[in-house]
Design a protein around this motif. Sequence first.
Motif, PDB file in Angstrom:
ATOM      1  N   TYR A 298      31.619  33.765  33.491  1.00 51.66           N
ATOM      2  CA  TYR A 298      32.591  34.450  34.341  1.00 51.66           C
ATOM      3  C   TYR A 298      33.838  34.833  33.553  1.00 51.66           C
ATOM      4  O   TYR A 298      34.455  35.868  33.818  1.00 51.66           O
ATOM      5  CB  TYR A 298      32.951  33.575  35.542  1.00 51.66           C
ATOM      6  CG  TYR A 298      31.934  33.625  36.666  1.00 51.66           C
ATOM      7  CD1 TYR A 298      30.699  34.250  36.499  1.00 51.66           C
ATOM      8  CD2 TYR A 298      32.195  33.049  37.898  1.00 51.66           C
ATOM      9  CE1 TYR A 298      29.768  34.295  37.523  1.00 51.66           C
ATOM     10  CE2 TYR A 298      31.258  33.084  38.935  1.00 51.66           C
ATOM     11  CZ  TYR A 298      30.041  33.703  38.739  1.00 51.66           C
ATOM     12  OH  TYR A 298      29.129  33.747  39.752  1.00 51.66           O
ATOM     13  N   ARG A 299      34.215  34.016  32.600  1.00 51.99           N
ATOM     14  CA  ARG A 299      35.354  34.374  31.748  1.00 51.99           C
ATOM     15  C   ARG A 299      35.040  35.647  30.953  1.00 51.99           C
ATOM     16  O   ARG A 299      35.878  36.550  30.831  1.00 51.99           O
ATOM     17  CB  ARG A 299      35.697  33.231  30.794  1.00 51.99           C
ATOM     18  CG  ARG A 299      36.838  33.563  29.811  1.00 51.99           C
ATOM     19  CD  ARG A 299      38.102  33.966  30.566  1.00 51.99           C
ATOM     20  NE  ARG A 299      39.131  34.517  29.718  1.00 51.99           N
ATOM     21  CZ  ARG A 299      40.230  33.841  29.375  1.00 51.99           C
ATOM     22  NH1 ARG A 299      40.398  32.601  29.757  1.00 51.99           N
ATOM     23  NH2 ARG A 299      41.143  34.415  28.641  1.00 51.99           N
ATOM     24  N   ARG A 300      33.832  35.740  30.421  1.00 55.77           N
ATOM     25  CA  ARG A 300      33.436  36.950  29.678  1.00 55.77           C
ATOM     26  C   ARG A 300      33.473  38.175  30.582  1.00 55.77           C
ATOM     27  O   ARG A 300      33.960  39.248  30.193  1.00 55.77           O
ATOM     28  CB  ARG A 300      32.038  36.782  29.091  1.00 55.77           C
ATOM     29  CG  ARG A 300      31.938  35.825  27.914  1.00 55.77           C
ATOM     30  CD  ARG A 300      30.528  35.829  27.343  1.00 55.77           C
ATOM     31  NE  ARG A 300      30.111  37.177  26.950  1.00 55.77           N
ATOM     32  CZ  ARG A 300      28.843  37.537  26.721  1.00 55.77           C
ATOM     33  NH1 ARG A 300      27.873  36.653  26.868  1.00 55.77           N
ATOM     34  NH2 ARG A 300      28.555  38.769  26.356  1.00 55.77           N
ATOM     35  N   LYS A 301      32.978  38.020  31.791  1.00 59.41           N
ATOM     36  CA  LYS A 301      32.943  39.154  32.719  1.00 59.41           C
ATOM     37  C   LYS A 301      34.349  39.553  33.150  1.00 59.41           C
ATOM     38  O   LYS A 301      34.672  40.752  33.251  1.00 59.41           O
ATOM     39  CB  LYS A 301      32.098  38.794  33.936  1.00 59.41           C
ATOM     40  CG  LYS A 301      30.614  38.608  33.622  1.00 59.41           C
ATOM     41  CD  LYS A 301      29.832  38.316  34.891  1.00 59.41           C
ATOM     42  CE  LYS A 301      28.340  38.226  34.608  1.00 59.41           C
ATOM     43  NZ  LYS A 301      27.538  38.179  35.841  1.00 59.41           N
TER      44      LYS A 301
ATOM     45  N   PRO B 111      27.795  41.673  38.547  1.00 60.25           N
ATOM     46  CA  PRO B 111      27.274  42.590  37.526  1.00 60.25           C
ATOM     47  C   PRO B 111      27.346  41.994  36.128  1.00 60.25           C
ATOM     48  O   PRO B 111      28.134  41.084  35.851  1.00 60.25           O
ATOM     49  CB  PRO B 111      28.181  43.818  37.656  1.00 60.25           C
ATOM     50  CG  PRO B 111      29.433  43.320  38.286  1.00 60.25           C
ATOM     51  CD  PRO B 111      29.049  42.157  39.145  1.00 60.25           C
ATOM     52  N   GLY B 112      26.509  42.523  35.224  1.00 61.70           N
ATOM     53  CA  GLY B 112      26.553  42.109  33.834  1.00 61.70           C
ATOM     54  C   GLY B 112      27.718  42.743  33.099  1.00 61.70           C
ATOM     55  O   GLY B 112      28.382  43.658  33.616  1.00 61.70           O
ATOM     56  N   VAL B 113      27.990  42.283  31.879  1.00 66.12           N
ATOM     57  CA  VAL B 113      29.139  42.775  31.115  1.00 66.12           C
ATOM     58  C   VAL B 113      29.052  44.282  30.897  1.00 66.12           C
ATOM     59  O   VAL B 113      30.031  45.019  31.088  1.00 66.12           O
ATOM     60  CB  VAL B 113      29.250  42.020  29.777  1.00 66.12           C
ATOM     61  CG1 VAL B 113      30.283  42.690  28.868  1.00 66.12           C
ATOM     62  CG2 VAL B 113      29.633  40.560  30.013  1.00 66.12           C
ATOM     63  N   GLU B 114      27.888  44.782  30.494  1.00 65.55           N
ATOM     64  CA  GLU B 114      27.752  46.220  30.251  1.00 65.55           C
ATOM     65  C   GLU B 114      27.901  47.009  31.543  1.00 65.55           C
ATOM     66  O   GLU B 114      28.496  48.102  31.544  1.00 65.55           O
ATOM     67  CB  GLU B 114      26.402  46.512  29.593  1.00 65.55           C
ATOM     68  CG  GLU B 114      26.308  45.975  28.166  1.00 65.55           C
ATOM     69  CD  GLU B 114      24.988  46.338  27.505  1.00 65.55           C
ATOM     70  OE1 GLU B 114      24.148  47.008  28.155  1.00 65.55           O
ATOM     71  OE2 GLU B 114      24.802  45.961  26.328  1.00 65.55           O
TER      72      GLU B 114
END
Length: 409
Positions: free
Chosen positions: A301-304, A377-380
């Motif tokens: 979640y931090r990355r997103k 959703p995913g990062v991309e």
Amino acid sequence: MYEFTAPFQDPSGSPIRELFKYLAEPGMISFAGGYPASDLFDVDGLRSAQKRAYRDSNRCLQYGPTDGLPELKSELVNLMARRGVTCGPGELLVTTGSQQGLDLLLRVLVAPGDVVLTEQPAYPATLQALKLQHARIVTAQVDGHGLDVDNLAALLESGAVPRPKLLYTVPTFANPTGATITRERRIALLKLAVKYRFVIVEDDPYGDLRFSGDTVPSILALTAEVEGSRDWVVHFASLSKIVAPGLRVGWSIAPAEITRRCVIAKQTVDLCSAPWTQAIAAEYLADGALERHLPRITTMYRRKYDALCNELRWQLDDAIQFHQPEGGMFVWARIEGIDSSELLWHAIENKVIFVPGKAFFADKLDAASLRLSFAAPGVEEIQEGARRLKRAYEAALAAGTSSVQSSGS
């Protein structure tokens, strides 16, 4: 033709769920619903827990106690102890999601016309439930640190509104703002509850989803520091955001006299929450799987969150302002000069959706606000979704979408 009861003569549904029909459109990227990331579900851990639970098939397939399976209640008591809360089985009620807990509480405590305080902006399903109960909703101001308790104290001291029956708050990573009420404000809020004798309803579905900053004790945990305040707090929690919403396992912790009445109300609603999923949840918690799995969720979640915030700044620059939470699932934003409800239609044309801010206001709408959820959703997809949002913004400007003035948030 039909003689519906007063609350259902002209009811309005969830403004968020109205958007779900667009999810079926090919290529749609959703920042709308508060869905956890399905690719982060601990499928193997839950499958193993299910196998262990079904060894006692009668426990899974037969009716269970209205207040919850004893083994699940025991695990939830242990979980709350790890969160700094001591509670007994008589205070804890297992519910079919924490939303049911709120519904039961309103049934037993709120009569038509009773004053209920809510944060502004607030979770739409809470506003919907209060309206159906015919409560008188009075909004309290928030800022970047959550509920403005000084402002609330002044409101209560002035006598501008009658003594409230309840105050509803999501104090940690609030829905929709993502804000967290500080420890000092939580203590001050407890003192106000004791002084004015109103129940604080603490809804805490996101507290375990912290990915930066220091942990703040729950309001319920802090009652140990304010004499008499434990009598004035009802705490809701859930496994929906941290394990899986399909389990429909939530719980409330309240003074025993409130819990007893909520149990009776629940008997007329569903007799008991599903014993099968309760048994799975009990096995999952007993195995320590939640503690092992949570770091995976919060790291992702931090990355997103970083991906969304960075891309919004890159694409929209000064046109967008937003609060930066330390956890949870939401970013609360404003796009100046644009009505976000109008922006949504251009966004749908560009295959991206969000929730316009109007859904979260009981009064004094801020038409420029919007909620973006980064969890599902995913990062991309998040990065592409922000690019599509920029195109939608440009299309709205080109179409001459009327400017809006904020009327308070």
